[in-house]
Write a protein that holds these residues in place. Sequence first.
Motif, short mmCIF file in Angstrom:
data_model
loop_
_atom_site.label_atom_id
_atom_site.label_comp_id
_atom_site.label_asym_id
_atom_site.label_seq_id
_atom_site.Cartn_x
_atom_site.Cartn_y
_atom_site.Cartn_z
N ASN A 92 0.86 -1.18 0.00
CA ASN A 92 0.00 0.00 0.00
C ASN A 92 0.90 1.23 0.00
OD1 ASN A 92 1.00 0.13 2.58
ND2 ASN A 92 -0.94 -0.39 3.59
N ALA A 93 0.34 2.42 0.20
CA ALA A 93 1.13 3.65 0.14
C ALA A 93 2.22 3.66 1.21
CB ALA A 93 0.21 4.86 0.29
N GLU A 94 1.89 3.20 2.40
CA GLU A 94 2.86 3.19 3.51
C GLU A 94 4.00 2.23 3.21
OE1 GLU A 94 2.95 2.35 8.35
OE2 GLU A 94 1.06 2.29 7.24
N LYS A 95 3.66 1.03 2.72
CA LYS A 95 4.68 0.03 2.41
C LYS A 95 5.58 0.51 1.28
CE LYS A 95 6.58 -4.09 2.67
NZ LYS A 95 7.42 -4.49 3.84
N LEU A 96 4.98 1.16 0.28
CA LEU A 96 5.76 1.63 -0.85
C LEU A 96 6.79 2.67 -0.39
CD1 LEU A 96 6.27 1.65 -3.91
CD2 LEU A 96 4.51 3.43 -4.12
N SER A 97 6.41 3.57 0.52
CA SER A 97 7.36 4.58 1.01
C SER A 97 8.51 3.95 1.74
CB SER A 97 6.64 5.59 1.89
OG SER A 97 6.14 4.97 3.07
N GLU A 98 8.25 2.81 2.44
CA GLU A 98 9.33 2.08 3.11
C GLU A 98 10.28 1.44 2.09
OE1 GLU A 98 7.61 -0.86 5.61
OE2 GLU A 98 6.51 0.60 6.86
N LEU A 99 9.72 0.88 1.05
CA LEU A 99 10.52 0.20 0.02
C LEU A 99 11.38 1.18 -0.77
CD1 LEU A 99 7.86 -2.35 -1.30
CD2 LEU A 99 9.85 -2.88 0.14
N VAL A 100 10.84 2.37 -0.97
CA VAL A 100 11.59 3.38 -1.70
C VAL A 100 12.76 3.88 -0.87
CG1 VAL A 100 11.47 5.71 -2.69
CG2 VAL A 100 9.58 4.13 -3.07
#
Length: 400
Positions: free
Chosen positions: A392-400
Motif C-alpha cells: 500500500n502507500a505506507e509500504k511503498l514509502s518504506e521500500l523506496v
Amino acid sequence: MYHKKECVAMLLAGGQGSRLYTLTEKTAKPAVPFGGKYRIIDFPLSNCVNSGIDTVGVLTQYQPLELNEYIGNGQAWDLDRTFGGVMVLPPYQGNKSADWYKGTANAIYQNLAFIDRYDPEYVLVLSGDHIYKMDYAAMLDFHKKTEADCTIAVLNVTLEEASRFVIMNTDDNVKIYEFEEKPKHPKSTKASMGIYMFNYKKLKQYLIEDENTEGSANDFGKNIIPNMLAAGESMYAYPFSGYWKDVGTVSSLWEANMDLLGENPVFNLHDRSWRIFSRTSASPAQFVGENGVIDNALVSEGCEIMGTVKDSVLFNRVTVEEGATVTNSVIMGGVTIKAGATVNNVIIAENTTVGAGSVIGDGTKPGDNITILGSDLSVPDGMAIGGGLLVNAEKLSELV
C-alpha cells in the motif's frame, strides 16, 4: 416550476446527411456510428456534460427513430435530470400549424417554449455532425468578458481552405466586423465552426423577427448572424485550436476514424480528463499498437496495448507501454504500466502507475507468491518489488 438555468444548449440533429449516401439511408447523420463504439452525436453531448451544461434540447427531423432510441433518457451522458437533462424535440403540431423545421433558425424558433421553461441568460447552439472536444464553459466565460451579444467559435484554416468556409473577419480584439460566406478572396482564415453562444433575449428577438420576414431562409448563417451584424450588435470570434472535423462526407468520416489510430493519435479518445460518453459505456475501444502482443488474455474497453500481455486479465483503461510485459496478472481499471516494466504474478488495484523499467513480482509458478499493489500508487522508475508482497502507500514509502 422549473429552476432557472444559466445556459441551455440546443443541438441541431435533424440533418439528412445525403453526402454520406447509404450510411444515412435509414438514420440521421448524428446517429452514424464512429470510432468503434460511438455515434457522432456523442461528441457534442459529452462536451456539454464535461462543460457543466446539463440542459440540452436535441432537435430531430430526418429519420429520427434510431437517434431518439439511442439518446433515451440521457443517462449514458449523465443527462437524466429532474430539472433539465436532455430532451428530444421533433417538429410538432402547434395550435396554429404543424411544420417541418424550415431551417436552423426556424428549428430553434419552434422550440422557444422549451427554452423559456428554463429562463436562461445564454443559449448555446450546436451542430450534431462534428467530431471534436471543446470546453463550452470557457467559451461562455469569453462571451461574458467581451460583453458580446453573440460569440461564434472559429477555427484557423489555411488560406487555400478558407474559400470553402464561412469566414469571420475581425479587428485586433477579435470583434467581428464582417461575415463572408465562402469568399473567393478571403481576408482572413477564421472559419466559423457553426457553434454559437447568444444572449437569449437578443437571440429570441432576432428569431421572432426572422420568422416574420417573408422569403427568409430561416437560417443562422444566411439570416440571423448577418442581420445581427448589420444591426451593429456586439459579436466576437472565439478562437478554438483543437481538433475539429465536419464528418459530412464519406472521405471526412473515413479520415476522422483514421485520426484515432497510432500511439500518438491526431484525435485522442483515451484522454481521461475529457471522456467521451456513449450509450455503450464511457470507455473508448481498446487499441493495440504496432508492436503490441496479446496472448490468452481478457482485455477490456479503453485499454492501450503497446507492449506484451499474456495469460492476464486487464480491466478498462489499462495502458501497457512499449517494451512493457504483463504476464499471469490481474490489472484493474486505470492502471498504467510504463515502458520496459515487467509485471508477473501481480494483482494491481485501480489507478496505479508502475514506473518505467520496474520489475514487479517474480517468475515463480503462476498463482504462487502473488504480489499485490494497492490503488492510486506511483511506483518509481526502475524499482524492484519482489514476490508475495502486499504494497500500500505506507509500504511503498518504506521500500523506496
